[in-house]
Enzyme design. Structure first.
Site, mmCIF file in Angstrom:
data_model
loop_
_atom_site.group_PDB
_atom_site.id
_atom_site.type_symbol
_atom_site.label_atom_id
_atom_site.label_comp_id
_atom_site.label_asym_id
_atom_site.label_seq_id
_atom_site.Cartn_x
_atom_site.Cartn_y
_atom_site.Cartn_z
ATOM 1 N N SER A 69 0.835 -1.216 0.000
ATOM 2 C CA SER A 69 0.000 0.000 0.000
ATOM 3 C C SER A 69 0.861 1.253 0.000
ATOM 4 O O SER A 69 0.575 2.227 -0.704
ATOM 5 C CB SER A 69 -0.896 0.022 1.243
ATOM 6 O OG SER A 69 -1.835 -1.007 1.194
ATOM 7 N N ASP B 259 -6.842 -8.279 4.492
ATOM 8 C CA ASP B 259 -5.937 -9.050 3.626
ATOM 9 C C ASP B 259 -5.345 -10.268 4.342
ATOM 10 O O ASP B 259 -4.810 -11.168 3.703
ATOM 11 C CB ASP B 259 -4.794 -8.165 3.116
ATOM 12 C CG ASP B 259 -5.307 -7.081 2.171
ATOM 13 O OD1 ASP B 259 -6.375 -7.271 1.567
ATOM 14 O OD2 ASP B 259 -4.639 -6.037 2.054
ATOM 15 N N GLN C 170 -9.199 2.301 -0.399
ATOM 16 C CA GLN C 170 -9.026 2.644 -1.815
ATOM 17 C C GLN C 170 -10.045 3.706 -2.225
ATOM 18 O O GLN C 170 -9.711 4.668 -2.919
ATOM 19 C CB GLN C 170 -9.152 1.387 -2.668
ATOM 20 C CG GLN C 170 -8.035 0.389 -2.362
ATOM 21 C CD GLN C 170 -8.143 -0.904 -3.154
ATOM 22 O OE1 GLN C 170 -9.161 -1.157 -3.799
ATOM 23 N NE2 GLN C 170 -7.115 -1.724 -3.089
#
Ligand code: S3P
Length: 412
Positions: free
Chosen positions: A20, A303, A160
């Site tokens: 990220s 994740d 996001q």
């Protein structure tokens, strides 16, 4: 890829850079004035997709070992940007290029082209963006319009989506407030503030005013989402020390789960690196207890859920994971692919619409499973097999290069 069973697993690991943060460091510097070096950058395929897209838009991006040198583009040029497998690249770019007076088409591989993009397009249109999707998916076409700041809510808890809105707001007239119901990872806010953006975080809201960015060097910490596989192996089979791992509180849901499961771990050598907290994480073999996971913690471990499911498969009792429906729209449908993988190895896992129910066992036999071209499924399967009685094989195993090149040799 064959993975052998390991009775004991001990070692020290230097974890590759955070995905990220690497995406953001390349993208934001490419949209800023000046030059910057991004060190310990992740050279995964996803981040290289971001680098290629920023070059297509007119920035200079050069790769030297694990350093990425970026010279920002004062203005972008019209481009078609291929985002590969990377949702972060496509979604953040939607916000970054909207309002920058360019015509851009964003495309991706078959997995990315099946993922939802209206969650970003819709709130961006409220700022005035001209964005078209095809039935809600890529290709995404962005035209030239002026943006105006206003208050917007993110409909799904997604960093996001939030990041795309913040990036668009940097080029919008007036003030924008981005609200999220549940706080998600805040690397965008931290990095943009260091690059001179007029931005202020107020609880779960971010206020952004029109700003120009100045390039800033970034030293990328190791990725806790990659460390998670070696942390899990420490908990199952010995002792592991993962060095230089980012422990931003919006990313450490797995440590909260470790606390609840009875995993013995320690954070050593805590420090701040480029505005992000970092530590070395030591994990020791532990008697694992089942755990219930639900609610606001989800974005902080989304994740890691496939590898957490592997730990649950080896824990005592029944674990229930709910409120994880976002897993259905990741690189694969991770509820289905995690259940399929653990079942193939002899695990007892049932799918729910929004998660799993896993009855833990003392040991799993092992066997063969497919990654479905999803890097996190391949690495979770490798952990499950290394801890199993007989080991086994992963088909389509090379997709780990998306986020963790060198994963199998580190495991070996
Ligand atoms: C990411 C945010 C998360 C995460 C993804 C990377 C980011 O996605 O799953 O791997 O870099 O902002 P969502 O924000 O869509 O939940």
């Amino acid at each position: 890829m064959k993975i052998g069973a390991r009775k004991e697993f001990c070692g020290e690991f230097i974890i590759p850079g955070d995905k990220s943060i690497t995406h953001r460091a390349i993208m934001f510097n490419a949209a800023a004035s000046g030059e910057a070096a991004v060190t310990n950058a992740l050279m995964g395929e996803d981040c290289l997709s971001t680098a290629a897209c920023m070059r297509a838009l007119g920035a200079e991006v050069a790769v030297e070992g694990d350093t990425i040198r970026v010279r920002g583009a004062e203005t972008f040029r019209d481009a078609e940007c291929y985002c590969g497998n990377s949702g972060t690249t496509m979604r953040l770019l939607m916000g970054l290029v909207a309002g920058r007076n360019v015509n851009v088409v964003l495309t991706g591989d078959p997995s990315l082209s099946a993922r939802p993009m209206e969650r970003v397009a819709k709130p961006l249109r409220l700022l005035g963006a001209d964005i078209r999707t095809e039935g809600g998916k890529a290709p995404v076409t962005i035209g030239k319009t002026k943006l105006t700041g206003r208050e917007v809510d993110t409909a799904v808890p997604s960093a996001q989506v939030k990041s795309a809105l913040i990036l668009a707001a940097l080029g919008a007239d007036g003030e924008t407030f981005v609200h999220e119901a549940v706080k998600t990872r805040d690397h965008t806010e931290r990095m943009l503030a260091a690059m001179g953006a007029d931005l202020c975080v107020l609880g779960n809201a971010v206020r952004v005013k029109k700003s120009r960015l100045k390039c800033a060097d970034v030293e990328v910490p190791g990725d806790i989402s990659s460390a998670a596989y070696f942390m899990a192996l420490g908990a199952l089979r010995g002792e592991t020390l993962c060095r230089n791992v980012g422990i931003n509180p919006t990313r450490t849901g797995i440590l909260t789960v470790f606390d609840r499961m009875g995993v013995e771990y320690a954070l050593e050598n805590k420090r701040m690196v480029c505005g992000e907290p970092v530590a070395d994480i030591r994990v020791r073999k532990s008697a694992l207890k089942a755990v219930n996971i639900s609610g606001d913690i989800m974005p902080a471990l989304i994740d890691e859920l496939p590898v957490i499911a592997v730990l649950c498969a080896y824990a005592e009792g029944e674990s229930v994971i709910t409120g994880a429906e976002e897993l259905r729209v990741k690189e694969s449908d991770r509820i289905r692919t995690t259940a399929e993988m653990l079942s193939a190895f002899g695990g007892d896992i049932r799918e729910r619409e929004d998660g799993f129910v896993i009855r833990g066992k003392k040991s799993l036999l092992g066997g063969n499973a497919d990654s479905h071209l999803d890097h996190r499924i391949a690495m979770s399967a490798a952990v499950a097999l290394a801890a199993s009685e007989q080991g086994g094989e992963i088909r389509n195993a090379e997709c780990v290069n998306i986020s963790f090149p060198g994963f199998y040799s580190m495991l070996g």
